[in-house]
Design a protein around this motif. Structure first.
Motif, PDB file in Angstrom:
ATOM      1  N   LEU A  87       0.839  -1.198   0.000  1.00  0.00           N
ATOM      2  CA  LEU A  87       0.000   0.000   0.000  1.00  0.00           C
ATOM      3  C   LEU A  87       0.877   1.253   0.000  1.00  0.00           C
ATOM      4  CD1 LEU A  87      -2.790   1.332   0.198  1.00  0.00           C
ATOM      5  CD2 LEU A  87      -2.603   1.164   2.682  1.00  0.00           C
ATOM      6  N   ILE A  88       1.956   1.226   0.787  1.00  0.00           N
ATOM      7  CA  ILE A  88       2.883   2.364   0.804  1.00  0.00           C
ATOM      8  C   ILE A  88       3.449   2.596  -0.598  1.00  0.00           C
ATOM      9  CG2 ILE A  88       5.139   3.131   1.652  1.00  0.00           C
ATOM     10  CD1 ILE A  88       4.472   1.784   4.310  1.00  0.00           C
ATOM     11  N   GLU A  89       3.810   1.510  -1.273  1.00  0.00           N
ATOM     12  CA  GLU A  89       4.330   1.646  -2.639  1.00  0.00           C
ATOM     13  C   GLU A  89       3.299   2.285  -3.559  1.00  0.00           C
ATOM     14  OE1 GLU A  89       5.988  -1.171  -6.273  1.00  0.00           O
ATOM     15  OE2 GLU A  89       4.469  -1.896  -4.873  1.00  0.00           O
ATOM     16  N   ASN A  90       2.064   1.787  -3.522  1.00  0.00           N
ATOM     17  CA  ASN A  90       1.023   2.282  -4.424  1.00  0.00           C
ATOM     18  C   ASN A  90       0.662   3.735  -4.145  1.00  0.00           C
ATOM     19  OD1 ASN A  90       0.791  -0.108  -5.858  1.00  0.00           O
ATOM     20  ND2 ASN A  90      -0.762  -0.950  -4.492  1.00  0.00           N
ATOM     21  N   VAL A  91       0.504   4.076  -2.852  1.00  0.00           N
ATOM     22  CA  VAL A  91       0.153   5.449  -2.508  1.00  0.00           C
ATOM     23  C   VAL A  91       1.294   6.396  -2.862  1.00  0.00           C
ATOM     24  CG1 VAL A  91      -0.414   7.024  -0.606  1.00  0.00           C
ATOM     25  CG2 VAL A  91      -1.487   4.773  -0.714  1.00  0.00           C
ATOM     26  N   SER A  92       2.531   5.993  -2.570  1.00  0.00           N
ATOM     27  CA  SER A  92       3.682   6.841  -2.901  1.00  0.00           C
ATOM     28  C   SER A  92       3.765   7.072  -4.402  1.00  0.00           C
ATOM     29  CB  SER A  92       4.972   6.186  -2.396  1.00  0.00           C
ATOM     30  OG  SER A  92       4.953   6.026  -0.999  1.00  0.00           O
ATOM     31  N   MET A  93       3.597   6.001  -5.165  1.00  0.00           N
ATOM     32  CA  MET A  93       3.657   6.123  -6.623  1.00  0.00           C
ATOM     33  C   MET A  93       2.581   7.073  -7.125  1.00  0.00           C
ATOM     34  SD  MET A  93       5.387   4.600  -9.227  1.00  0.00           S
ATOM     35  CE  MET A  93       5.707   2.889  -8.832  1.00  0.00           C
ATOM     36  N   ALA A  94       1.357   6.900  -6.626  1.00  0.00           N
ATOM     37  CA  ALA A  94       0.249   7.758  -7.063  1.00  0.00           C
ATOM     38  C   ALA A  94       0.477   9.207  -6.648  1.00  0.00           C
ATOM     39  CB  ALA A  94      -1.071   7.233  -6.487  1.00  0.00           C
ATOM     40  N   LEU A 100      -4.850   8.315  -6.881  1.00  0.00           N
ATOM     41  CA  LEU A 100      -4.355   8.558  -5.520  1.00  0.00           C
ATOM     42  C   LEU A 100      -5.496   8.425  -4.509  1.00  0.00           C
ATOM     43  CD1 LEU A 100      -2.235   9.415  -3.455  1.00  0.00           C
ATOM     44  CD2 LEU A 100      -2.717  11.800  -4.061  1.00  0.00           C
ATOM     45  N   LYS A 101      -6.639   9.011  -4.814  1.00  0.00           N
ATOM     46  CA  LYS A 101      -7.781   8.918  -3.902  1.00  0.00           C
ATOM     47  C   LYS A 101      -8.224   7.470  -3.719  1.00  0.00           C
ATOM     48  CE  LYS A 101      -9.534  13.515  -5.147  1.00  0.00           C
ATOM     49  NZ  LYS A 101     -10.617  14.259  -5.833  1.00  0.00           N
ATOM     50  N   PHE A 102      -8.212   6.717  -4.813  1.00  0.00           N
ATOM     51  CA  PHE A 102      -8.601   5.307  -4.734  1.00  0.00           C
ATOM     52  C   PHE A 102      -7.646   4.530  -3.833  1.00  0.00           C
ATOM     53  CE2 PHE A 102      -7.822   1.011  -6.386  1.00  0.00           C
ATOM     54  CZ  PHE A 102      -9.063   0.447  -6.154  1.00  0.00           C
ATOM     55  N   ARG A 103      -6.349   4.754  -4.010  1.00  0.00           N
ATOM     56  CA  ARG A 103      -5.359   4.047  -3.189  1.00  0.00           C
ATOM     57  C   ARG A 103      -5.506   4.396  -1.712  1.00  0.00           C
ATOM     58  NH1 ARG A 103      -3.491   0.127  -6.618  1.00  0.00           N
ATOM     59  NH2 ARG A 103      -2.842   1.036  -8.601  1.00  0.00           N
ATOM     60  N   MET A 104      -5.857   5.641  -1.433  1.00  0.00           N
ATOM     61  CA  MET A 104      -5.980   6.091  -0.054  1.00  0.00           C
ATOM     62  C   MET A 104      -7.305   5.697   0.581  1.00  0.00           C
ATOM     63  SD  MET A 104      -4.447   9.951  -0.455  1.00  0.00           S
ATOM     64  CE  MET A 104      -5.101  10.414   1.153  1.00  0.00           C
ATOM     65  N   GLY A 105      -8.316   5.369  -0.238  1.00  0.00           N
ATOM     66  CA  GLY A 105      -9.660   5.196   0.298  1.00  0.00           C
ATOM     67  C   GLY A 105     -10.315   6.539   0.564  1.00  0.00           C
TER      68      GLY A 105
END
Length: 440
Positions: A152-159, A229-234
């Motif tokens: 999740l950290i990877e995905n949110v950081s990337m976004a 980004l919003k999707f990754r964060m919820g």
């Protein structure tokens, strides 16, 4: 809201301001990366599902431990025999001649019973193996949840980085549009003075439309990145979310490969331990078990249903030790042999996993270095292309219009800006992936 605004403002002769920070963002201002990660940690649906799975694994451990506690059962029954069972005994027992038999009715038309039974494991290797297995599963669940957090950290950081990049690119496209808008206005003035023709003006208008299209595409890319980004964060999709402007590219720290730093290393290691424990558990399935058993029972008999209150009830009770030795060929040989092979398979799979991840890290390091070089190269190209655009503008101010040269200058500038944005995206992709693989 960005695309409709651009569609209204982008027309020949219009002035488009540089993109501004979202004024509807929270009072705390733009969201830094650590704040986005903190929000995602408590709102991402996949992560919440992983937490619920971990809670289920913890319950499984408690259930396995509960097997050590005494088990009690309460039973009760009421039977009506329309044909009473008969058991035959030798006649000698009641003074009859040898060779004769005496039938005895074993019961009455109505019989009832109720009892309490207890079973306490004294020595049972299988229970202890079940407890060990449950604890390993709980540890595996915890490790998988930790790996999910790292992913999740990877995905949110990337976004998050992609939103920064697209915001910066949108600002560049907006500035380039305004710059060429000024050039087009100068060409229009030259047309009014009779220093150029309508064909040149129309060709310039086509270049302006090209810049307009690039600006619209940059706005759409920003919206897409923000949605991701919003999707990754919820985060609520229709609420605003601003991030800080793009700063200097971070300096990566490239070190040697360490398999223990892989985000799912613990989870993969526990897969091997689980396979080993299944083998050891299969070996103990044929070990003897010793249990204490006991029962206290009340029996009632009668010819009518009213025996429940009219007739006496008889007490039967016992306590003893029960030894059980399974002698199944499948349990003694086939199941342990199968589990041993699966354990060996898990060991080799883990070695393949380590090798694959090491290869991925090496590849990411090489691609990151290539991306860093590409960013520097594209920055130099953008600088040269911007200088050429400025020189072209000076020539147009003097009445010198060379549309072939102007088209080439604008094409070079647009391609350099687009490739610089792509190179920065590649840099952050490899930078984030490498940090994820080495759990930084």
């Amino acid at each position: 809201m960005l695309l409709p605004l651009l569609a209204i403002c982008i027309r020949v002769g219009a002035v488009i301001p540089l993109p501004q920070a979202d004024t509807s963002a929270p009072a705390s201002g733009p969201w830094p990366l650590d704040k986005c990660l903190e929000y995602a940690g408590s709102h991402n649906h996949e992560l919440l599902a992983g937490a619920a799975s971990g809670a289920a694994d913890n319950t499984g451990t408690k259930a396995a431990l509960a097997q050590l506690a005494p088990s009690l059962s309460v039973k009760g029954g009421l039977d009506n025999y329309w044909k009473i069972p008969v058991q035959v005994f030798p006649g000698e027992l009641v003074g009859k001649p040898p060779g004769t038999f005496v039938p005895v009715r074993m019961g009455t038309p109505w019989m009832g019973n109720y009892s309490v039974e207890a079973n306490v494991p004294l020595v049972d290797p299988k229970i202890w193996q079940d407890i060990r297995m449950a604890r390993l599963r709980q540890q595996a669940g915890t490790a998988e949840y930790s790996a999910l957090q790292q992913h999740l950290i990877e995905n949110v950081s990337m976004a998050w980085y992609m939103v920064q990049l697209q915001e910066a690119y949108l600002a560049v496209m907006s500035s380039s549009y305004q710059n060429y808008q000024e050039i087009h206005t100068l060409i229009g003035q030259q047309l009014q003075k009779g220093l150029t023709d309508k064909i040149t003006f129309n060709q310039s208008a086509v270049l302006l439309k090209t810049r307009e299209d690039a600006l619209l595409k940059a706005g759409a890319a920003l919206q897409e990145a923000s949605t991701d980004l919003k999707f990754r964060m919820g985060y609520p999709m229709y609420d605003s979310l601003a991030v800080p402007p793009l700063a200097e590219l971070p300096t990566p720290v490239v070190a040697g490969f360490n398999s223990a730093l892989l985000p799912d290393y613990a989870a993969e290691t526990l897969k091997v331990k689980l396979a080993e424990h299944r083998y050891r558990s299969a070996r103990t399935s044929w070990y003897p078990s010793l249990r204490f058993t006991g029962s206290l029972q009340q029996l009632g008999f009668g010819n009518q249903l009213n025996f429940i209150t009219k007739s006496p009830w008889y007490t039967v009770g016992f306590a003893g030790i029960q030894l059980q030795v399974p002698l199944s060929v499948a349990d003694i040989w086939h199941k342990p042999h199968q589990q041993k092979q699966l354990w060996q398979q898990a060991v080799e799979t883990f070695k393949q996993y380590e090798s694959t991840q090491q290869k991925a890290c090496i590849r990411e390091k090489l691609q990151l270095e290539q991306a860093m070089s590409s960013v520097r190269l594209q920055e130099e190209k953008v600088t040269l292309a911007e200088e050429n655009e400025a020189l072209s503008t000076q020539k147009i101010r003097k009445g010198i219009i060379d549309m072939i040269q102007l088209r080439e200058v604008q094409k070079d500038l647009y391609e350099a800006q687009a490739r610089l944005n792509e190179a920065r995206q590649d840099f952050f992709r490899h930078y984030t992936t490498l940090n994820y693989l080495q759990n930084k």
